[in-house]
Design an enzyme around this catalytic site. Sequence first.
Site, PDB file in Angstrom:
ATOM      1  N   LYS A 109       0.977  -1.121  -0.117  1.00 57.71           N
ATOM      2  CA  LYS A 109       0.031  -0.132  -0.206  1.00 57.71           C
ATOM      3  C   LYS A 109       0.946   1.293  -0.040  1.00 57.71           C
ATOM      4  CE  LYS A 109      -4.008  -1.824   2.466  1.00 57.71           C
ATOM      5  NZ  LYS A 109      -5.026  -1.577   1.361  1.00 57.71           N
ATOM      6  N   ARG A 114     -10.308 -11.474   1.259  1.00 55.68           N
ATOM      7  CA  ARG A 114     -11.151 -12.664   0.747  1.00 55.68           C
ATOM      8  C   ARG A 114     -10.621 -14.024   0.552  1.00 55.68           C
ATOM      9  NH1 ARG A 114     -11.166  -9.389  -4.886  1.00 55.68           N
ATOM     10  NH2 ARG A 114     -11.069  -7.799  -3.475  1.00 55.68           N
TER      11      ARG A 114
HETATM   12  N1  BES Z   1      -8.222  -3.771   3.846  1.00 57.26           N
HETATM   13  C1  BES Z   1      -8.356  -3.377   2.433  1.00 57.26           C
HETATM   14  C2  BES Z   1      -9.591  -2.586   2.138  1.00 57.26           C
HETATM   15  C3  BES Z   1      -9.743  -1.335   3.046  1.00 57.26           C
HETATM   16  C4  BES Z   1      -9.482  -0.221   2.355  1.00 57.26           C
HETATM   17  C5  BES Z   1     -10.277  -1.281   4.344  1.00 57.26           C
HETATM   18  C6  BES Z   1      -9.652   1.221   3.049  1.00 57.26           C
HETATM   19  C7  BES Z   1     -10.358  -0.123   5.058  1.00 57.26           C
HETATM   20  C8  BES Z   1     -10.224   1.011   4.553  1.00 57.26           C
HETATM   21  C9  BES Z   1      -8.470  -4.554   1.450  1.00 57.26           C
HETATM   22  O1  BES Z   1      -7.680  -5.506   1.799  1.00 57.26           O
HETATM   23  C10 BES Z   1      -7.771  -4.202   0.436  1.00 57.26           C
HETATM   24  O2  BES Z   1      -6.809  -3.592   0.328  1.00 57.26           O
HETATM   25  N2  BES Z   1      -8.585  -4.151  -0.938  1.00 57.26           N
HETATM   26  C11 BES Z   1      -8.068  -3.719  -2.145  1.00 57.26           C
HETATM   27  C12 BES Z   1      -8.522  -4.785  -3.305  1.00 57.26           C
HETATM   28  C13 BES Z   1      -7.903  -4.661  -4.413  1.00 57.26           C
HETATM   29  C14 BES Z   1      -6.649  -4.820  -4.494  1.00 57.26           C
HETATM   30  C15 BES Z   1      -8.534  -5.510  -5.521  1.00 57.26           C
HETATM   31  C16 BES Z   1      -8.750  -2.319  -2.470  1.00 57.26           C
HETATM   32  O3  BES Z   1      -9.980  -2.278  -2.106  1.00 57.26           O
HETATM   33  O4  BES Z   1      -8.013  -1.249  -2.985  1.00 57.26           O
HETATM   34 ZN    ZN Z   2      -5.536  -5.333   1.443  1.00 57.92          ZN
END
Ligand code: BES
Ligand code: ZN
Length: 493
Positions: free
Chosen positions: A274, A348
């Site tokens: 991230k 997921r």
């Molecule tokens: N934990 C994150 C989602 C999230 C984002 C939670 C902001 C709380 C606040 C999740 O694991 C994630 O990073 N999802 C990605 C998925 C993508 C790579 C397909 C996302 O939402 O960007």
């Molecule tokens: Zn994530």
Amino acid sequence: MHIGTVDSFKARKKADVLVVPFWKEKAHAIPAVEVKALHAHYEAPISAGDFQGREGETCLLYVKDQEEPRFLLLGLGGQDDVTVERLRRAFSSVTKVCQKHKLREVNVLTPQYKALSSEDLMKGVVEGLLLPNYTYTNSKRHSLKNNEPVNVEKITLVGVGKAESQMAEKFATIVDAVYMARDLVNGNADDVTPQHIEAVARGLEKSHKNVTATIFDKQRIKKEGMGLLLAVNRGSSRDPAFVIVEYKGNPKSKEKIVLVGKGITFDTGGLNLKPTGSMETMREDMAGAAAVLATVHAVASLELKVNVTAVVPSTENSIDALSYKPGDVYVGYSGKSVEIGNTDAEGRLVLADALAYCVDKLNPTYIVSIATLTGAIEITLGNEASGLFTTHDALADLLAVSGSETGERVWRLPMYEEYKENLKSDIADIKSTGGRPASSINAATFLQEFVGDKPWVHLDIAGTAFLKDAKRYLPKHATGVGVRLLVSLVEKL
Ligand code: BES
Ligand code: ZN
Ligand code: ZN
């Protein structure tokens, strides 16, 4: 926090402030509880038009010869269209004024109002007072020396009978579980680890009869074949944990609601790291786990006659030379092979193993998954509602009702068959990601692959679990979302 009641105005004891509620009528405030002796004290601001009784409006007065040195006039808004949610919002103003003025003991003249059931009335008043009565300052030290935040310590509802008194206690118990969820989410990720989640599960077993905790360590997780949970765990120096907490409030019944909560104790994104700005709040990524554990705590404390099981797959999604890799294929509990599209779509994966295990071994009547799953749901709904995904209309409808009753609103998104095409893989049974369009739906569609034909609903709380700023009756940071919603759902099922 102690919430108590007395049945008459005369029976009240000394406190820092007396809350006097008013309805707004045209441009005028009229008292929601008639106590003749008080008129003279609050007449001036009302006839001057300085206090009109608008929802959440307050006016602090200093009075003589009363049990309290202060009166806090509180506006409830118009009388005709009162709802529980409006009472919550109005009464939350009381707590905020008390926090600001450091008033710890509060007497509340409780409004009588025929158009709402006494249960709804109690719910609005108690939740409105208690939900904002929370500050997370465990890590503050020197900076608090002269300015400790104060929360209300004692609330007495004045003019309340025995039945209502019990209802008030029930809602206070549920809010306690909300605090428990908030504490878990707010805590340092280096403290709230998978091993800490284990300890919380053991604590629930200890403190409630009818609750048992089963914990799979890394070795057992391997033995069970939970290869997706293990894949996510590979970048972490801490072991994963798979936690099952069962509450049997109705042993005679075969019905069982299984709540599966995402327990990523910190989400760096893994090799798909991230960026700065997206990682700082990722200790919130176990808010689903916090919600299901706290729900079991609430349901067990209330001794509801239902069977509820919380399941939490937990690990950090960290980064290391051993990290699992985008483009590689892993096989989990279900035996299906999964091509990793992006290591940041880890939630997921751990949920897939938990759902497949739950369908195979736990014999659920209903399954609810709850997770901070996608950033996209926050883009869609902001902080005002959680995303709801299901093909089971009756469950969707029940949750919509629970959502509006609790103020933890949900909004249903579609799960058309066609979305499955987004998850096609050339090299595995399924791909974990489906690109940016419909990102939240893709995630839910991936989960659907692991629940078979069981009645299942998924809640995406990535937008509602954590707030940048305090809002209405919710404090800054962790909201504890999901607890009141799930308790309400469990009561309905
Ligand atoms: N934990 C994150 C989602 C999230 C984002 C939670 C902001 C709380 C606040 C999740 O694991 C994630 O990073 N999802 C990605 C998925 C993508 C790579 C397909 C996302 O939402 O960007
Ligand atoms: Zn994530
Ligand atoms: Zn995540």
